[in-house]
Design an enzyme around this catalytic site. Structure first.
Site, PDB file in Angstrom:
ATOM      1  N   VAL A   1       0.837  -1.197   0.000  1.00 43.56           N
ATOM      2  CA  VAL A   1       0.000   0.000   0.000  1.00 43.56           C
ATOM      3  C   VAL A   1       0.877   1.254   0.000  1.00 43.56           C
ATOM      4  CG1 VAL A   1      -1.640   1.288   1.388  1.00 43.56           C
ATOM      5  CG2 VAL A   1      -1.940  -1.160   1.084  1.00 43.56           C
ATOM      6  N   ALA A   2       2.000   1.197   0.726  1.00 46.26           N
ATOM      7  CA  ALA A   2       2.865   2.375   0.854  1.00 46.26           C
ATOM      8  C   ALA A   2       3.552   2.726  -0.454  1.00 46.26           C
ATOM      9  CB  ALA A   2       3.910   2.131   1.931  1.00 46.26           C
TER      10      ALA A   2
ATOM     11  N   ASP B   1       0.624  33.056 -38.923  1.00 42.78           N
ATOM     12  CA  ASP B   1       0.284  33.895 -40.062  1.00 42.78           C
ATOM     13  C   ASP B   1       0.265  35.342 -39.591  1.00 42.78           C
ATOM     14  OD1 ASP B   1      -1.963  33.733 -38.554  1.00 42.78           O
ATOM     15  OD2 ASP B   1      -3.284  33.029 -40.142  1.00 42.78           O
TER      16      ASP B   1
ATOM     17  N   ASP C   1      -6.181  29.255 -40.548  1.00 47.88           N
ATOM     18  CA  ASP C   1      -7.615  29.534 -40.463  1.00 47.88           C
ATOM     19  C   ASP C   1      -8.405  28.996 -41.644  1.00 47.88           C
ATOM     20  OD1 ASP C   1      -6.584  31.244 -42.273  1.00 47.88           O
ATOM     21  OD2 ASP C   1      -7.050  33.080 -41.191  1.00 47.88           O
TER      22      ASP C   1
ATOM     23  N   ASP D   1      -5.478  24.933 -44.686  1.00 50.44           N
ATOM     24  CA  ASP D   1      -4.503  24.869 -43.594  1.00 50.44           C
ATOM     25  C   ASP D   1      -4.640  23.594 -42.779  1.00 50.44           C
ATOM     26  OD1 ASP D   1      -3.424  27.344 -44.172  1.00 50.44           O
ATOM     27  OD2 ASP D   1      -4.862  28.407 -42.921  1.00 50.44           O
TER      28      ASP D   1
ATOM     29  N   ASN E   1      -1.598   8.342   2.350  1.00 51.35           N
ATOM     30  CA  ASN E   1      -1.473   8.461   0.904  1.00 51.35           C
ATOM     31  C   ASN E   1      -2.696   9.071   0.244  1.00 51.35           C
ATOM     32  OD1 ASN E   1       0.910   7.247   1.289  1.00 51.35           O
ATOM     33  ND2 ASN E   1       0.530   5.451   0.009  1.00 51.35           N
TER      34      ASN E   1
ATOM     35  N   THR F   1      -4.498  12.606   3.248  1.00 52.29           N
ATOM     36  CA  THR F   1      -3.732  13.837   3.460  1.00 52.29           C
ATOM     37  C   THR F   1      -2.884  14.217   2.244  1.00 52.29           C
ATOM     38  OG1 THR F   1      -1.841  12.801   4.525  1.00 52.29           O
ATOM     39  CG2 THR F   1      -3.697  13.340   5.928  1.00 52.29           C
TER      40      THR F   1
HETATM   41  P1  ATP Z   1      -2.000  35.630 -43.833  1.00 51.96           P
HETATM   42  O1  ATP Z   1      -1.582  34.378 -44.510  1.00 51.96           O
HETATM   43  O2  ATP Z   1      -0.942  36.222 -42.985  1.00 51.96           O
HETATM   44  O3  ATP Z   1      -3.327  35.580 -43.161  1.00 51.96           O
HETATM   45  P2  ATP Z   1      -3.132  37.043 -46.055  1.00 51.96           P
HETATM   46  O4  ATP Z   1      -4.452  37.295 -45.461  1.00 51.96           O
HETATM   47  O5  ATP Z   1      -2.511  38.144 -46.835  1.00 51.96           O
HETATM   48  O6  ATP Z   1      -2.061  36.703 -45.014  1.00 51.96           O
HETATM   49  P3  ATP Z   1      -4.338  35.378 -48.017  1.00 51.96           P
HETATM   50  O7  ATP Z   1      -5.686  35.496 -47.436  1.00 51.96           O
HETATM   51  O8  ATP Z   1      -3.888  34.123 -48.614  1.00 51.96           O
HETATM   52  O9  ATP Z   1      -3.236  35.756 -46.976  1.00 51.96           O
HETATM   53  O10 ATP Z   1      -4.236  36.524 -49.099  1.00 51.96           O
HETATM   54  C1  ATP Z   1      -3.151  36.572 -50.000  1.00 51.96           C
HETATM   55  C2  ATP Z   1      -3.238  37.805 -50.888  1.00 51.96           C
HETATM   56  O11 ATP Z   1      -4.416  37.748 -51.683  1.00 51.96           O
HETATM   57  C3  ATP Z   1      -3.360  39.102 -50.115  1.00 51.96           C
HETATM   58  O12 ATP Z   1      -2.107  39.637 -49.804  1.00 51.96           O
HETATM   59  C4  ATP Z   1      -4.098  40.000 -51.094  1.00 51.96           C
HETATM   60  O13 ATP Z   1      -3.194  40.603 -52.011  1.00 51.96           O
HETATM   61  C5  ATP Z   1      -4.974  39.037 -51.845  1.00 51.96           C
HETATM   62  N1  ATP Z   1      -6.337  39.021 -51.293  1.00 51.96           N
HETATM   63  C6  ATP Z   1      -6.712  38.815 -50.022  1.00 51.96           C
HETATM   64  N2  ATP Z   1      -8.038  38.835 -49.881  1.00 51.96           N
HETATM   65  C7  ATP Z   1      -8.538  39.050 -51.107  1.00 51.96           C
HETATM   66  C8  ATP Z   1      -9.847  39.160 -51.651  1.00 51.96           C
HETATM   67  N3  ATP Z   1     -10.940  39.047 -50.882  1.00 51.96           N
HETATM   68  N4  ATP Z   1      -9.973  39.367 -52.961  1.00 51.96           N
HETATM   69  C9  ATP Z   1      -8.893  39.453 -53.744  1.00 51.96           C
HETATM   70  N5  ATP Z   1      -7.647  39.374 -53.310  1.00 51.96           N
HETATM   71  C10 ATP Z   1      -7.445  39.175 -52.007  1.00 51.96           C
END
Ligand code: ATP
Length: 858
Positions: free
Chosen positions: A256-257, A303, A599, A603, A693, A696
């Site tokens: 037990v100990a 990012d 995001d 990814d 054990n 406490t």
């Molecule tokens: P991170 O990867 O740091 O989030 P980010 O947001 O710039 O950066 P993406 O979303 O891939 O990465 O965008 C890449 C590029 O695409 C941007 O730098 C911009 O020039 C262009 N972009 C972003 N959003 C739009 C959009 N809604 N329409 C058209 N071009 C865009």
């Protein structure tokens, strides 16, 4: 249920009516561990088996009180274990609730984010990449939609959807990989295809963490060793002619100990309480494993947009072939204006400006909504900034949707196009990263009409782009052309201009980067934005960067070269999400423990590959969240660094209480074994050992698990992956302390033996409890003196000490417990002995920590 399609979606009253009929869109809760199951689990451990055997042996030997007491201890242990585990379980359930899914719908003519359970048949779902589809639905508008249906079909290649009869149905539980669409819900909850199969799969239980399984293993090994040692010692005693009953009882006491009974429950509760504490700092651990791994993170791949920066974009500059413009105002409030050469300009006065603003406005899904005196924006911040810019320049706003078709934006393509029906004909409007737009342009718009894009003119665009980016602006290029044939082909476009958007760094990130760097954690920025913009932001944040590498350059490198580069301060720009995976793998090959943020839907593989996948609670997609271990509820980089601190604190605390519990056990074992060697009567009874054990020590260990972070915890490099919970230093400490407490209590025992074995045993037993309580101060920090940590800085520990010493008083002076534990009252002289021997346990560790501060960390 059939509903006629309305352009603006359902109204609130239609939603109500549909809900009456169809109910909430949720599946019946899958069976999580109910209270009964948690309680039963308490009786299934190896330890309990040993105790039950012990009780049976005691019964067979006619030791009724011992048998009853051990039985009581088994029950008490089950109750304590139950309370702790149940608390952990409910804490985790509460955390899981925070992650309940949401969905974008069109209702009352507005896009709105609602909880997925609110969805009713007839609702219009707005689908974008990364969204998990909340109900079965049929497409009503669609642009290049692809859906991952592997959850239903097992087929991992995304399926293209369209309005064709056989391709228009989308299903709950599947997720959008690319494109956009609107879809009308046909079935919810268990009437969906997913709902029909969901009850077959059942739920997946919470995975035990690495740490828990390592400790469980340790407890099992100790249990086995305990049985062997106990049998050996008892056998030897019997062979040497000692009393049989006494030897069997000694064997039982020893086994037990040796087992740290409280350990598994203490670990679970510490990790679960830790996870709850992390939520208060906006970091939600989806798996307990994450917290533990976080403490060892050596690289954070992050990012930029939204994590290091605010993701609140404002257009501040416009560049066109003939003219540059400045823009005033901040955020999404359209109260600013556009100036050229110090004078206000409006779209009506300047056809090129009109073309730029019009393209930004119509090639976007964002909307501005007045909210009292301010404005809110629905949609992507980049697009929100362009729509706000259009308002500031008095660009005519559309009365109805003129977009006929679309090639959506993706992080891979970095541009998007729409087919727009304007009053004077159909046009293609395109926007995106300047490199991506220049590729498809052959002309540039000037006041003299479109001009050919000569190399010199391309150069002037690149120069303007570089100047804006060097100031940390995110640059979007715009282009258009007529499209009389109504087809979007992204070629031969006319370049219109550049818009520079400011996205300020988050205030707290600079400090967080400094703190991560002093904690020996490397930070690698991986962004889709341009190298110059990313470099400028890194500089503003004092992030040490010596090289920029673009995604295209990364493709050229072999794995070895990449690994070498990663040892320098490198920043990755214009990357595609897929490339993140390679960067994580290269870092892992260097033995790094990698936390990676993401995001988007693309990814997810990198998030899974990383040791700790970190997704975004606000801007992240469902797919990324599902693939991650940690969700940042505020999307903030600083939160990752806080969470790493929390992970370090928890690992350190587990180390502390494991050592604490084992050194207590060691003291008991050493007292018992030495006593047998010198031939004394039993020094502790089995029931007394169980009391120490479980009752406490267990309580004290939980309090030790709540110890605050040490002040300098972020000044050390991360622990190595293979760091043991018990290193050499730990084992030596346990043996030294155990020897001291074991021998001291034995010495007291022999001193008092002439006054009766009951008094001697009660005093030795109480001495051991007091030693164990006092020794907790040696483990509050493995390096720092209590004068640095603060003697009274952990109120839980103080409460635990008062409670356990109080319990021991009752064990000694309260008749019912006296019967169970076979104690007798002890007097002042006995307490003096105890106090005298306890003092060095308080003082010596303090002195040792001053001399060798790092000795215990090994
Ligand atoms: P991170 O990867 O740091 O989030 P980010 O947001 O710039 O950066 P993406 O979303 O891939 O990465 O965008 C890449 C590029 O695409 C941007 O730098 C911009 O020039 C262009 N972009 C972003 N959003 C739009 C959009 N809604 N329409 C058209 N071009 C865009």
């Amino acid at each position: 249920m059939s509903q006629t399609l309305q352009d603006g979606g359902l109204t609130q009253s239609q939603v109500q009516a549909a809900r009456e009929l169809a109910g909430w869109n949720e599946l019946p809760e899958s069976q999580s561990a109910g209270p009964i199951r948690v309680l039963l689990r308490q009786f299934s451990s190896f330890l309990v088996l040993i105790l039950i055997v012990a009780a049976a042996v005691a019964l067979a030997l006619g030791e009724l009180i011992d048998a009853a007491t051990i039985g009581l201890v088994v029950i008490l242990n089950a109750v304590l274990g139950f309370v702790q585990e149940w608390k952990a379980e409910t804490a985790l359930t509460a955390l899981r609730k925070l992650l309940s899914p949401q969905a974008m719908v069109l209702r009352d003519g507005q896009e709105q984010l609602v909880a997925a359970r609110d969805i009713v048949p007839g609702d219009i779902l707005v689908l974008a990449p990364g969204a998990k589809i909340a109900a079965d639905a049929v497409l009503v508008r669609v642009a290049d939609l692809r859906v991952d249906e592997s959850i239903l079909t097992g087929e991992s290649v995304p399926v293209a959807k369209s309005q064709d009869e056989d391709k228009r149905q989308v299903y709950a539980g599947t997720s959008v990989t690319s494109g956009r669409a609107e879809a009308q819900v046909t079935a919810t909850a268990s009437r969906t295809e997913f709902g029909k199969i969901a009850h077959l799969t059942g739920s997946v239980g919470a995975k035990t963490t690495n740490l828990q399984s390592k400790l469980g293993q340790l407890a099992r090994q100790l249990g086995l060793a305990a049985l062997l040692v106990a049998a050996g010692v008892a056998g030897l005693g019997i062979v040497l002619g000692r009393d049989l009953t006494e030897m069997v009882m000694t064997g039982l006491s020893l086994s037990v100990a040796m087992v740290p009974e409280g350990l598994p429950a203490v670990v679970t509760i510490t990790l679960a309480l830790g996870a709850t504490a992390m939520v208060r700092q906006n970091a939600l651990a989806r798996r307990l494993q994450a917290v533990e791994t976080l403490g060892a993170a050596s690289v954070i791949c992050t990012d930029k947009t939204g994590t290091l920066t605010e993701n609140k974009m404002t257009a501040t500059r416009i560049w066109t072939f003939d003219q540059s413009y400045e823009v005033t105002g901040t955020g999404y409030d359209p109260a600013g204006h556009i100036e050229a050469d110090g004078k206000r300009v409006r779209a009506a006065d300047d056809p090129i400006l009109l073309a730029v603003l019009n393209t930004g406005l119509h090639c976007s899904h964002a909307r501005l909504v007045p909210a009292g005196k301010t404005w809110t924006m629905v949609g992507a911040p980049t697009e929100g900034a362009l729509v706000t810019l259009a308002y500031k320049g008095w660009c005519p706003l559309p009365t109805e949707r003129g977009v006929l078709a679309e090639i959506p934006f993706s992080s891979d393509r970095k541009r998007m196009s729409v087919l727009y029906q304007s009053p004077d004909g159909t046009q293609i409007l395109t926007k995106g990263a300047p490199e991506q737009i220049l590729e498809i342009c052959t002309q540039i718009l000037s006041h003299d009409g479109p001009l050919d894009l000569t190399p010199a003119r391309r150069q002037s665009i690149s120069d303007a782009y570089a100047t804006m980016a060097a100031d940390g602006l995110r640059v979007i290029a715009l282009a258009s052309r007529r499209a009389p044939d109504h087809v979007i082909e992204e070629e031969e476009l006319v370049f219109l201009g550049l818009v520079g958007l400011i996205d300020p760094p988050r205030a707290e990130v600079r400090q967080a980067i400094a703190s991560a760097q002093s904690a020996g954690i490397r930070i690698v920025m991986i962004t889709g934005d341009s190298p110059i913009t990313a470099g400028a932001i890194a500089k503003q944040l004092s992030l040490q960067v010596t090289r920029h590498l673009t995604g295209a350059e990364l493709e050229e490198l072999d794995d070895q070269a990449l690994r070498t580069l990663l040892n320098e301060g490198v920043l990755f720009a214009r990357t595609r999400p897929e490339q993140k995976m390679r960067i994580v793998a290269a870092l892992q090959a260097e033995n790094q423990i990698v936390a990676m943020t993401g995001d988007g839907v693309n990814d997810a593989p990198a998030l899974k590959q990383a040791d700790i996948g970190v997704s975004m609670g606000v801007r992240g997609t469902d797919v990324a969240r599902d693939a991650s271990d940690l969700v940042l509820l505020d999307d903030n980089f600083a939160t990752i660094v806080h969470a790493i601190g929390e992970g370090r604190r928890q690992f350190a605390n587990v180390q502390k209480f494991v050592r604490y519990l084992l050194s207590s056990n060691a003291g008991e074992v050493i007292a018992l074994v030495v006593n047998i060697a010198v031939g004394g009567p039993l020094v502790f009874l089995a029931t007394q050992i169980l009391w120490m054990n479980l009752v406490t020590d267990g309580v004290t260990a939980v309090a030790l698990g709540l110890e605050k972070a040490e002040p300098d915890q972020m000044n050390h490099p991360p622990r190595r992956k293979e760091t043991a919970i018990l290193g050499v230093g730990g084992i030596v400490t346990i043996i030294l302390l155990g020897t001291y407490t074991g021998l001291s209590s034995l010495w007291i025992f022999f001193q008092l033996l002439d006054q009766g074995v009951e008094l001697a045993r009660t005093t030795a037993f109480t001495a051991m409890v007091v030693f164990e309580k006092v020794s907790v101060f040696a483990f509050r920090s493995l390096r720092l003196s209590n004068f640095r940590v603060g003697w009274f800085s952990n109120p839980f520990l103080l409460i635990a000490l008062v409670v356990t010493i109080g319990a021991q008083m009752m064990a000694v002076y309260w008749p019912p417990l006296q019967v169970l534990l076979r104690t007798v009252p002890i007097g002042v002289a006995e307490w003096q002995w105890i106090g005298l021997f306890a003092l060095p346990i308080l003082i010596v560790p303090e002195i040792l920590k001053m001399i060798w501060p790092n000795v215990q960390r090994t």
